[in-house]
Design a protein around this motif. Structure first.
Motif, PDB file in Angstrom:
ATOM      1  N   GLY A   1       6.399   0.236   7.829  1.00  0.00           N
ATOM      2  CA  GLY A   1       6.328   1.248   6.787  1.00  0.00           C
ATOM      3  C   GLY A   1       7.684   1.767   6.355  1.00  0.00           C
ATOM      4  O   GLY A   1       8.644   1.766   7.129  1.00  0.00           O
TER       5      GLY A   1
ATOM      6  N   LYS B   1      -3.603  11.616   2.464  1.00  0.00           N
ATOM      7  CA  LYS B   1      -4.498  10.702   1.772  1.00  0.00           C
ATOM      8  C   LYS B   1      -4.621   9.377   2.507  1.00  0.00           C
ATOM      9  O   LYS B   1      -3.921   9.113   3.467  1.00  0.00           O
ATOM     10  CB  LYS B   1      -4.015  10.462   0.346  1.00  0.00           C
ATOM     11  N   THR B   2      -5.513   8.537   2.021  1.00  0.00           N
ATOM     12  CA  THR B   2      -5.691   7.234   2.627  1.00  0.00           C
ATOM     13  C   THR B   2      -4.720   6.235   2.004  1.00  0.00           C
ATOM     14  O   THR B   2      -3.866   6.584   1.206  1.00  0.00           O
ATOM     15  CB  THR B   2      -7.135   6.746   2.474  1.00  0.00           C
ATOM     16  N   PHE B   3      -4.879   5.000   2.335  1.00  0.00           N
ATOM     17  CA  PHE B   3      -3.989   3.957   1.847  1.00  0.00           C
ATOM     18  C   PHE B   3      -4.506   3.409   0.519  1.00  0.00           C
ATOM     19  O   PHE B   3      -5.602   2.887   0.435  1.00  0.00           O
ATOM     20  CB  PHE B   3      -3.892   2.834   2.875  1.00  0.00           C
TER      21      PHE B   3
ATOM     22  N   TYR C   1       0.837  -1.189   0.000  1.00  0.00           N
ATOM     23  CA  TYR C   1       0.000   0.000   0.000  1.00  0.00           C
ATOM     24  C   TYR C   1       0.877   1.246   0.000  1.00  0.00           C
ATOM     25  O   TYR C   1       2.024   1.223   0.436  1.00  0.00           O
ATOM     26  CB  TYR C   1      -0.875   0.059   1.261  1.00  0.00           C
TER      27      TYR C   1
ATOM     28  N   LEU D   1       3.527   0.683   2.799  1.00  0.00           N
ATOM     29  CA  LEU D   1       3.297  -0.361   3.792  1.00  0.00           C
ATOM     30  C   LEU D   1       3.160  -1.716   3.122  1.00  0.00           C
ATOM     31  O   LEU D   1       2.507  -1.827   2.081  1.00  0.00           O
ATOM     32  CB  LEU D   1       1.995  -0.103   4.533  1.00  0.00           C
TER      33      LEU D   1
ATOM     34  N   GLN E   1       0.506   5.378   1.220  1.00  0.00           N
ATOM     35  CA  GLN E   1      -0.257   6.479   1.796  1.00  0.00           C
ATOM     36  C   GLN E   1       0.439   7.767   1.399  1.00  0.00           C
ATOM     37  O   GLN E   1       1.502   8.089   1.915  1.00  0.00           O
ATOM     38  CB  GLN E   1      -0.332   6.366   3.322  1.00  0.00           C
TER      39      GLN E   1
ATOM     40  N   LEU F   1      -4.090   0.649  -2.407  1.00  0.00           N
ATOM     41  CA  LEU F   1      -3.512  -0.651  -2.694  1.00  0.00           C
ATOM     42  C   LEU F   1      -2.731  -0.556  -3.990  1.00  0.00           C
ATOM     43  O   LEU F   1      -3.265  -0.132  -5.016  1.00  0.00           O
ATOM     44  CB  LEU F   1      -4.614  -1.705  -2.809  1.00  0.00           C
TER      45      LEU F   1
ATOM     46  N   LEU G   1       4.190   7.112   2.470  1.00  0.00           N
ATOM     47  CA  LEU G   1       4.477   5.987   3.347  1.00  0.00           C
ATOM     48  C   LEU G   1       4.042   4.704   2.639  1.00  0.00           C
ATOM     49  O   LEU G   1       2.881   4.560   2.277  1.00  0.00           O
ATOM     50  CB  LEU G   1       3.723   6.138   4.668  1.00  0.00           C
TER      51      LEU G   1
END
Lengths: 113, 117
Positions: free
Chosen positions: B111, B42-44, B36, B93, B38, B46, B91
């Motif tokens: 991360g 913002k959000t994560f 993922y 992940l 980020q 995929l 970031l």
């Protein structure tokens, strides 16, 4: 297309109040809904999760309420503490080992002392 | 217990260069690994889902040519960001799932924060 929606985008509460975070989804194949908490500069950590077989999941001060018919969930944090200040992400997956999570956009929570 | 070690924790690279990040599963067998990103504010998102003995599935807006992933065994996965530019910062992940486990057995690495100059 955003499959998992969260509201509000941000929220400020006083210490001791109950924080309520909302989440909704569209995909009917989702069957597992974890909530993650992320502190600034850190990776998200699993907080609590619920599956389709339950309507409610409780863990200490954290409770998930699940309305399957409306595809809505809410996370309640009772007796909110300043240490609860973080961004909370609702996520969803189809379950099973070969699936990934779809995350919502997150709700930033600030708890004032 | 089950852990996922992800490294490096932070990396800075010049625009147009590449960087690689790795994840090591400890205490369980990582049958599938999801990567993922980020981005700031913002959000994560995929990037891709890798399952041992299956083709790696990339999400829309992410390609193997840009984010090649290796998942050679049940304990290791790596992803490279090729020709990184400013929009690649964020970031990254990895999330690894235990063999035969349900969705609840997803373990995240710490991360890798990528800064692009």
């Amino acid at each position: 297309q955003q499959q998992v929606r969260q509201s509000p985008q941000s929220l400020t509460v006083w210490e001791g109040e109950t924080t309520i975070l909302n989440c909704s989804y569209e995909d009917s194949t989702f069957d597992y809904f974890p909530w993650y908490r992320q502190f600034p500069g850190k990776s998200p950590a699993l907080l609590i999760a619920i599956s389709l077989v339950s309507n409610k999941k409780e863990d200490g001060r954290f409770t998930i309420f699940f309305n399957k018919r409306e595809k809505k969930l809410s996370l309640h944090i009772t007796d909110s503490q300043p240490g609860d200040s973080a961004t909370y992400f609702c996520a969803a997956s189809e379950g099973g080992f070969a699936s990934a999570l779809t995350f919502g956009s997150g709700t930033k929570v600030i708890v004032l002392p | 217990g089950a852990l996922v070690y992800q490294y490096p924790r932070r990396t800075i690279c010049k625009s147009g260069t590449s960087m690689r990040m790795e994840c090591q599963a400890v205490g369980f067998q990582a049958t599938s690994v999801a990567w993922y990103r980020q981005s700031p504010q913002k959000t994560f998102e995929l990037i891709a889902l890798s399952t041992v003995n299956s083709a790696i599935k990339y999400e829309q807006n992410f390609t193997q040519e840009k984010f090649p992933i290796s998942h050679p065994n049940l304990s290791f996965s790596s992803m490279t960001v090729l020709n990184a530019y400013l929009e690649d910062r964020g970031l990254y992940l990895c999330g690894a799932r235990d063999r035969g486990g349900g969705a609840e057995t997803l373990y995240f690495g710490s991360g890798t924060r990528l800064t692009v100059l």
